[in-house]
Design a protein around this motif. Structure first.
Motif, mmCIF file in Angstrom:
data_model
loop_
_atom_site.group_PDB
_atom_site.id
_atom_site.type_symbol
_atom_site.label_atom_id
_atom_site.label_comp_id
_atom_site.label_asym_id
_atom_site.label_seq_id
_atom_site.Cartn_x
_atom_site.Cartn_y
_atom_site.Cartn_z
ATOM 1 N N MET A 27 -6.096 -6.878 4.964
ATOM 2 C CA MET A 27 -7.321 -6.811 5.766
ATOM 3 C C MET A 27 -8.395 -7.763 5.226
ATOM 4 O O MET A 27 -8.978 -7.513 4.173
ATOM 5 C CB MET A 27 -7.836 -5.371 5.809
ATOM 6 N N SER A 28 -8.662 -8.813 5.969
ATOM 7 C CA SER A 28 -9.642 -9.808 5.521
ATOM 8 C C SER A 28 -11.062 -9.250 5.524
ATOM 9 O O SER A 28 -11.911 -9.705 4.763
ATOM 10 C CB SER A 28 -9.557 -11.064 6.384
ATOM 11 N N SER A 29 -11.320 -8.252 6.352
ATOM 12 C CA SER A 29 -12.668 -7.688 6.435
ATOM 13 C C SER A 29 -13.091 -6.983 5.140
ATOM 14 O O SER A 29 -14.281 -6.734 4.934
ATOM 15 C CB SER A 29 -12.745 -6.695 7.597
ATOM 16 N N LEU A 30 -12.146 -6.691 4.258
ATOM 17 C CA LEU A 30 -12.479 -6.020 2.999
ATOM 18 C C LEU A 30 -13.037 -6.986 1.953
ATOM 19 O O LEU A 30 -13.597 -6.554 0.959
ATOM 20 C CB LEU A 30 -11.251 -5.302 2.437
ATOM 21 N N ASN A 31 -12.850 -8.292 2.179
ATOM 22 C CA ASN A 31 -13.328 -9.310 1.233
ATOM 23 C C ASN A 31 -12.895 -9.032 -0.198
ATOM 24 O O ASN A 31 -13.698 -9.107 -1.138
ATOM 25 C CB ASN A 31 -14.848 -9.460 1.306
ATOM 26 N N GLN A 89 -6.020 -11.105 -1.431
ATOM 27 C CA GLN A 89 -5.471 -10.492 -0.227
ATOM 28 C C GLN A 89 -4.036 -10.954 -0.073
ATOM 29 O O GLN A 89 -3.678 -12.053 -0.505
ATOM 30 C CB GLN A 89 -6.241 -10.954 1.004
#
Length: 185
Positions: free
Chosen positions: A82-86, A90
């Motif tokens: 999940m890229s939104s987790l920064n 990843q």
């Protein structure tokens, strides 16, 4: 309820740890996520050892153990993608898609074989077990360096090792399933 042995209870515990682990990663509690993943790993080792030592292998355990492994690893691959987790590290989406696709292909192949020719057993292969170990190491290394808060080439190396294990075990499984089915037909 004889099937709910200590080994099976450990497997169920591993399954119950999955949502907690995902939540810990989502909230970037990377140290706790690493600890919970390690606890899940210990339960995985212990459930098999205890079942063998105490002579208590069960049908339930034979079904739950690989299911728990798959759910744990797939959940971790998805959340670590999940890229939104920064997150500092990843997993690439292509790897997660390949790992999940490999498992889906295996499940569908076994289902089709069982429906078309009757009950067949496809025991785990050495390459399949190797792939699982590589996946566990990939998740562990990613969690470790996320806890440290820095990116690492070790995560990159683990990603490509997981790719190799996925392709090798997937192709080996196809060849193995084809041999088993050709003997039955």
């Amino acid at each position: 309820m004889a099937a709910l042995t200590v080994a099976n209870q450990l497997t169920l515990l591993r399954m119950l740890l999955i949502p907690a682990l995902v939540i810990l990663v989502v909230y970037r509690l990377n140290g706790w996520a690493l600890i919970v993943f390690a606890v899940a790993g210990v339960t995985d080792v212990l459930d098999g050892l205890l079942a063998r030592w105490w002579g208590q292998p069960t049908t339930l355990g034979a079904l739950l153990d690989p299911m728990a492994d798959k759910l744990l690893l797939i959940s971790m691959f998805v959340v670590l993608t999940m890229s939104s987790l920064n997150l500092p590290n990843q997993l690439p989406i292509w790897l997660t898609v390949l790992v999940i696709s490999r498992d889906i292909i295996i499940v569908v192949t076994v289902a089709i074989a069982n429906l078309s020719v009757g009950r067949l057993v496809f025991p785990p292969t050495v390459l399949g077990k190797m792939a699982t170990v590589v996946y566990i190491l990939t998740v562990a290394v990613t969690l470790w360096f996320n806890w440290l808060g820095r990116s690492s080439v070790f995560v990159d190396a683990a990603v490509y090792a997981a790719l190799g294990a996925t392709l090798a075990s997937g192709l080996h499984y196809i060849v193995h399933a084809t041999r088993v089915l050709s003997k039955v037909s």
